[in-house]
Design an enzyme around this catalytic site. Structure first.
Site, PDB file in Angstrom:
ATOM      1  N   ASP A 130      55.624  23.188  12.678  1.00 12.17           N
ATOM      2  CA  ASP A 130      54.915  23.328  13.945  1.00 12.17           C
ATOM      3  C   ASP A 130      55.195  22.056  14.750  1.00 12.17           C
ATOM      4  O   ASP A 130      54.710  20.971  14.404  1.00 12.17           O
ATOM      5  CB  ASP A 130      53.412  23.491  13.668  1.00 12.17           C
ATOM      6  CG  ASP A 130      52.597  23.569  14.950  1.00 12.17           C
ATOM      7  OD1 ASP A 130      53.163  23.349  16.036  1.00 12.17           O
ATOM      8  OD2 ASP A 130      51.389  23.841  14.855  1.00 12.17           O
ATOM      9  N   HIS A 167      46.706  23.459  12.713  1.00  9.22           N
ATOM     10  CA  HIS A 167      46.057  24.108  13.852  1.00  9.22           C
ATOM     11  C   HIS A 167      45.927  25.593  13.502  1.00  9.22           C
ATOM     12  O   HIS A 167      46.775  26.135  12.788  1.00  9.22           O
ATOM     13  CB  HIS A 167      46.987  23.915  15.055  1.00  9.22           C
ATOM     14  CG  HIS A 167      46.437  24.371  16.372  1.00  9.22           C
ATOM     15  ND1 HIS A 167      46.420  25.700  16.744  1.00  9.22           N
ATOM     16  CD2 HIS A 167      45.936  23.691  17.431  1.00  9.22           C
ATOM     17  CE1 HIS A 167      45.924  25.799  17.967  1.00  9.22           C
ATOM     18  NE2 HIS A 167      45.614  24.595  18.408  1.00  9.22           N
ATOM     19  N   GLN A 179      52.956  19.252  18.674  1.00 13.29           N
ATOM     20  CA  GLN A 179      52.579  17.875  19.025  1.00 13.29           C
ATOM     21  C   GLN A 179      53.718  16.885  18.811  1.00 13.29           C
ATOM     22  O   GLN A 179      53.602  15.730  19.215  1.00 13.29           O
ATOM     23  CB  GLN A 179      51.367  17.421  18.186  1.00 13.29           C
ATOM     24  CG  GLN A 179      50.104  18.229  18.398  1.00 13.29           C
ATOM     25  CD  GLN A 179      49.542  18.113  19.819  1.00 13.29           C
ATOM     26  OE1 GLN A 179      49.922  17.251  20.608  1.00 13.29           O
ATOM     27  NE2 GLN A 179      48.633  19.010  20.141  1.00 13.29           N
ATOM     28  N   LYS A 229      52.791  21.296  26.848  1.00 14.22           N
ATOM     29  CA  LYS A 229      52.382  19.995  26.303  1.00 14.22           C
ATOM     30  C   LYS A 229      53.441  18.924  26.574  1.00 14.22           C
ATOM     31  O   LYS A 229      53.291  17.782  26.164  1.00 14.22           O
ATOM     32  CB  LYS A 229      52.140  20.107  24.792  1.00 14.22           C
ATOM     33  CG  LYS A 229      50.941  20.997  24.423  1.00 14.22           C
ATOM     34  CD  LYS A 229      50.734  21.001  22.935  1.00 14.22           C
ATOM     35  CE  LYS A 229      49.863  22.127  22.441  1.00 14.22           C
ATOM     36  NZ  LYS A 229      48.444  22.014  22.773  1.00 14.22           N
ATOM     37  N   CYS A 249      40.638  23.458  17.194  1.00 16.14           N
ATOM     38  CA  CYS A 249      41.354  24.614  16.601  1.00 16.14           C
ATOM     39  C   CYS A 249      41.806  24.284  15.186  1.00 16.14           C
ATOM     40  O   CYS A 249      42.920  24.634  14.783  1.00 16.14           O
ATOM     41  CB  CYS A 249      42.531  25.056  17.465  1.00 16.14           C
ATOM     42  SG  CYS A 249      42.058  25.597  19.090  1.00 16.14           S
TER      43      CYS A 249
HETATM   44  C1  LIG Z   1      49.533  21.311  16.268  1.00 16.35           C
HETATM   45  C2  LIG Z   1      49.407  22.454  17.217  1.00 16.35           C
HETATM   46  N1  LIG Z   1      49.984  23.621  16.930  1.00 16.35           N
HETATM   47  C3  LIG Z   1      49.907  24.676  17.738  1.00 16.35           C
HETATM   48  C4  LIG Z   1      49.217  24.611  18.918  1.00 16.35           C
HETATM   49  C5  LIG Z   1      49.148  25.821  19.788  1.00 16.35           C
HETATM   50  O1  LIG Z   1      49.762  25.585  21.013  1.00 16.35           O
HETATM   51  P1  LIG Z   1      49.661  26.661  22.162  1.00 16.35           P
HETATM   52  O2  LIG Z   1      48.191  26.799  22.479  1.00 16.35           O
HETATM   53  O3  LIG Z   1      50.434  26.090  23.279  1.00 16.35           O
HETATM   54  O4  LIG Z   1      50.223  27.921  21.617  1.00 16.35           O
HETATM   55  C6  LIG Z   1      48.583  23.429  19.275  1.00 16.35           C
HETATM   56  C7  LIG Z   1      47.791  23.331  20.514  1.00 16.35           C
HETATM   57  O5  LIG Z   1      47.001  22.464  20.714  1.00 16.35           O
HETATM   58  C8  LIG Z   1      48.684  22.322  18.400  1.00 16.35           C
HETATM   59  O6  LIG Z   1      48.101  21.158  18.689  1.00 16.35           O
END
Ligand SMILES: Cc1ncc(COP(=O)(O)O)c(C=O)c1O
Length: 407
Positions: free
Chosen positions: A196, A119, A199, A222, A362
């Site tokens: 990360d 992401h 998810q 989430k 993203c």
């Molecule tokens: C794999 C992953 N990392 C990071 C993020 C970023 O999350 P946030 O927008 O809550 O900071 C997301 C958001 O969809 C994501 O799917």
């Protein structure tokens, strides 16, 4: 709907209030009343500026905040509550590592490795850190079906590599990566491993001590908690040696006109007034998940993914991105539909009362690598049920006809 479905559905009134089939859980989850009420109760009964007041109300707010930290730490198996820094979301957690750790400890000639499947939130902070420090950013390419293995890291890592960033579950493929294996390869070469967990933490049990990752970032929103609260897990000795990320109130020990000494970990990373209501909501969301239990959550999500992908397979115009095995998708089904733009697909789903995501998710470098600009994604939570999937697949099979194709 089965009795169990109905019981779970009761916890998510928005689905009935808005009559929506919600399949955009990878973007954000819906919130059960207990979470909304916990945050509400905090503001009704305990609200004061925490960590600084000497009166009972402020002490209560501090206790609520620090108890929430303990709940989060226990949930992901951290060795101690101080290893949890509250942030706004996974993005802020990852930026904290990049600003504080990477910009301090990396220098020209060093290397950062992140995967092409990240992401943007786990890619842009490393691009910037590389620019500022002069370190080189190298991308680890996955297979086209999303496969990433520790051996693939072993093949490109060097003694110059100081930081490796890998998502635990990809928000496009849904695949669960072997963070423990990646951490071992990184450590064998003297690098730290950033996972990360945006998810993964909402969908699978995560034990940071077992994974032996150095950092793990995730978002509350989430996983049934309010927006605006997230967490960074980091090993205590790393947090101790890292400088603050943001400067200001509450993160200091002593200030003079010349400079300052800083508060203990984790407070030196939590400048300014913190989000107690959000932290309380996150702790309640964790208790909510624990009441249902991982067995139920992961089993339902897996069963529904299998059910959906088996049905989708029958339709020749749909192409799911990633593994053919639904069990490797963890509720994330990203797909292309021949001849129809993902924005049209999402708009038609919306007209049928179904919320899905369309676009680059993203992950633009990943989309480019996969040879596309955008895709459509349905992402599940345990409150979804077979009726949701039936409606989703039925609508999916109508879309091309609504766009003027014969079938
Ligand atoms: C794999 C992953 N990392 C990071 C993020 C970023 O999350 P946030 O927008 O809550 O900071 C997301 C958001 O969809 C994501 O799917």
């Amino acid at each position: 709907m089965t009795e169990k479905d109905q019981l779970i559905r009761k916890e998510f009134p928005i689905l009935k209030n808005r009559n929506v089939i919600y399949l955009d859980n990878a973007a954000t989850s819906q919130k059960p009343p207990c979470v909304i009420e916990a945050a509400d109760q905090y503001y009704r009964m305990y609200n004061a500026n925490p960590l600084r007041g000497l009166y009972a109300l402020s002490v209560d707010a501090t206790d609520a905040y620090e108890n929430a930290r303990k709940t989060v730490a226990d949930f992901i198996g951290a060795a101690r509550p101080e290893e949890i820094v509250f942030t706004r979301n996974a993005s802020e957690s990852l930026n904290l590592i990049a600003y504080s750790y990477a910009r301090t400890f990396l220098k020209e000639g060093d290397e950062i490795i992140c995967t092409i499947a990240e992401h943007h939130s786990n890619m842009l902070p490393w691009q910037q850190a590389a620019k500022v420090t002069g370190a080189k950013l190298t991308y680890l390419y996955c297979e086209k079906d999303g496969t990433l293995t520790p051996q693939m890291l072993e093949d490109i890592i060097t003694e110059r590599t100081k930081l490796v960033a890998v998502t635990q579950i990809s928000n496009v493929f849904g695949r669960l990566n072997d963070i423990k294996g990646f951490a071992k390869v990184a450590h064998d070469h003297g690098a730290v491993l950033v996972a990360d967990g945006a998810q993964s933490v909402p969908h699978v049990p995560v034990d940071v001590q077992d994974l032996d990752c150095d950092f793990l970032a995730f978002s509350g929103h989430k996983m049934f908690a309010p927006m605006g609260i997230g967490a960074l897990y980091a090993k205590y000795d790393l947090l101790e040696k890292m400088p603050p990320f943001l400067y200001g109130g509450e993160m200091i020990e002593y200030v003079t006109t010349e400079g300052a000494t800083y508060a203990e970990v984790p407070h030196k990373f939590e400048a300014g007034t913190v989000n107690v209501g959000g932290a309380v909501g996150l702790a309640e969301a964790i208790r909510f998940m624990q009441r249902f239990g991982w067995d139920l959550i992961t089993k339902r999500e897996e069963e529904l993914t299998v059910y959906a992908m088996e049905k989708m397979k029958q339709y020749p115009y749909v192409h799911v991105i990633g593994s053919e095995d639904p069990k490797e998708h963890h509720g994330i089904i990203t797909f292309k539909l021949d001849g129809v733009h993902p924005h049209d697909i999402a708009a038609i789903f919306d007209a049928h009362g179904i919320a899905v995501r369309a676009g680059h998710h993203c992950a633009q470098p990943l989309m480019k690598y996969l040879g596309t600009l955008s895709t459509t994604r349905a992402s599940l939570a345990f409150y979804n049920n077979k009726e949701d999937i039936d409606a989703f697949v039925e609508t999916l099979m109508q879309i091309r006809k609504e766009m003027g194709y014969a079938e």
